[in-house]
Design a protein around this motif. Structure first.
Motif, short mmCIF file in Angstrom:
data_model
loop_
_atom_site.label_atom_id
_atom_site.label_comp_id
_atom_site.label_asym_id
_atom_site.label_seq_id
_atom_site.Cartn_x
_atom_site.Cartn_y
_atom_site.Cartn_z
N ILE A 152 -4.45 -15.45 -9.03
CA ILE A 152 -4.14 -16.82 -8.61
C ILE A 152 -3.48 -16.78 -7.23
O ILE A 152 -3.81 -17.58 -6.35
CB ILE A 152 -3.24 -17.53 -9.64
N TYR A 153 -2.59 -15.81 -7.00
CA TYR A 153 -1.94 -15.65 -5.70
C TYR A 153 -2.99 -15.42 -4.61
O TYR A 153 -2.92 -16.04 -3.54
CB TYR A 153 -0.96 -14.48 -5.77
N ARG A 154 -3.97 -14.55 -4.86
CA ARG A 154 -5.03 -14.29 -3.87
C ARG A 154 -5.79 -15.57 -3.55
O ARG A 154 -6.10 -15.85 -2.39
CB ARG A 154 -5.96 -13.20 -4.36
N ARG A 155 -6.12 -16.35 -4.58
CA ARG A 155 -6.86 -17.60 -4.38
C ARG A 155 -6.02 -18.58 -3.55
O ARG A 155 -6.53 -19.22 -2.65
CB ARG A 155 -7.22 -18.23 -5.73
N GLN A 156 -4.74 -18.67 -3.84
CA GLN A 156 -3.85 -19.56 -3.09
C GLN A 156 -3.78 -19.14 -1.61
O GLN A 156 -3.81 -19.98 -0.73
CB GLN A 156 -2.44 -19.55 -3.68
N GLN A 157 -3.72 -17.83 -1.36
CA GLN A 157 -3.66 -17.34 0.01
C GLN A 157 -4.95 -17.68 0.75
O GLN A 157 -4.92 -18.05 1.93
CB GLN A 157 -3.42 -15.83 0.04
N THR A 158 -6.08 -17.56 0.09
CA THR A 158 -7.37 -17.88 0.69
C THR A 158 -7.44 -19.37 1.02
O THR A 158 -7.91 -19.75 2.09
CB THR A 158 -8.53 -17.50 -0.25
N MET A 159 -6.96 -20.20 0.13
CA MET A 159 -7.01 -21.65 0.34
C MET A 159 -6.09 -22.09 1.48
O MET A 159 -6.35 -23.11 2.13
CB MET A 159 -6.63 -22.37 -0.96
N MET A 160 -5.03 -21.34 1.76
CA MET A 160 -4.10 -21.70 2.82
C MET A 160 -4.57 -21.28 4.21
O MET A 160 -4.03 -21.72 5.22
CB MET A 160 -2.72 -21.10 2.54
N GLN A 161 -5.59 -20.42 4.27
CA GLN A 161 -6.09 -19.96 5.56
C GLN A 161 -6.82 -21.10 6.25
O GLN A 161 -7.51 -21.90 5.63
CB GLN A 161 -7.04 -18.78 5.38
N ALA A 162 -6.68 -21.16 7.58
CA ALA A 162 -7.34 -22.19 8.37
C ALA A 162 -8.85 -22.03 8.28
O ALA A 162 -9.38 -20.92 8.28
CB ALA A 162 -6.90 -22.10 9.83
N LYS A 163 -9.53 -23.14 8.15
CA LYS A 163 -10.99 -23.14 8.06
C LYS A 163 -11.59 -23.22 9.46
O LYS A 163 -11.13 -23.99 10.30
CB LYS A 163 -11.50 -24.34 7.24
N SER A 164 -12.61 -22.44 9.71
CA SER A 164 -13.29 -22.51 11.00
C SER A 164 -14.37 -23.57 10.93
O SER A 164 -14.92 -23.86 9.88
CB SER A 164 -13.87 -21.15 11.38
N ARG A 165 -14.66 -24.15 12.06
CA ARG A 165 -15.67 -25.23 12.08
C ARG A 165 -16.97 -24.73 12.58
O ARG A 165 -17.33 -24.03 13.26
CB ARG A 165 -15.19 -26.38 12.94
#
Length: 165
Positions: A152-165
């Motif tokens: 769950i921690y890994r998923r949360q970290q991934t979701m917090m990363q800035a998305k590229s356009r």
């Protein structure tokens, strides 16, 4: 032509022989501990192979007790000979293994006993029971009411990363 065929055949045999080292259980020396459940083992051919422990998941770097899990693993197995029992690969292609010391100590079981890992959902009943025992004793991870599992921690970290356009 014959020389070319023999060269290709020799190369093919060499590739197959080296690939077999990853398909068979072996004894090797632990040369690096990356985190609580990720280690590198040097085999008899001086190849260093990275493994993730089967049946458990330790806290990720940045999580509570991640450093303790790594230190515990280092203290138990670093620079020691171990038996590597291959258990296939995870969905990311990482090699999974059960690591056993010469005295019969199984690394993932020790991590569970100390409350430094979560048992995998598909783990053996032994692993599940060891996790339940650590929870009941409120040791390690289980001193917290609801510790965040590493997946769950890994998923949360991934979701917090800035998305590229």
């Amino acid at each position: 032509m014959i020389r070319r065929v023999s060269t290709v055949l020799f190369s093919l045999i060499t590739v197959i022989a080296s690939a077999q080292t990853y398909d068979q259980d072996f004894t090797g020396k632990v040369v690096n501990v990356i985190d609580g459940n990720t280690i590198e083992v040097e085999n008899e051919n001086d190849e260093v192979i990275k493994f993730i422990l089967s049946e458990v998941d330790c806290p990720e770097p940045g999580q509570t007790l991640s450093e303790e899990a790594k230190a515990f693993t280092e203290d138990l197995i670093l620079k020691k000979k171990v038996q590597v029992e291959l258990k296939g690969k995870d969905w990311l292609g990482n090699r999974l293994a059960v690591i056993t010391l010469k005295n019969g100590t199984v690394l993932h079981e020790e991590l569970l006993k100390e409350g430094l890992a979560w048992a995998d959902r598909k783990a053996s009943s032994t692993s599940s029971n060891l996790e339940a025992s650590a929870k009941a004793k409120k040791i390690g991870l289980w001193t917290e009411n609801e510790p965040t599992p590493p997946w769950i921690y890994r998923r949360q970290q991934t979701m917090m990363q800035a998305k590229s356009r």
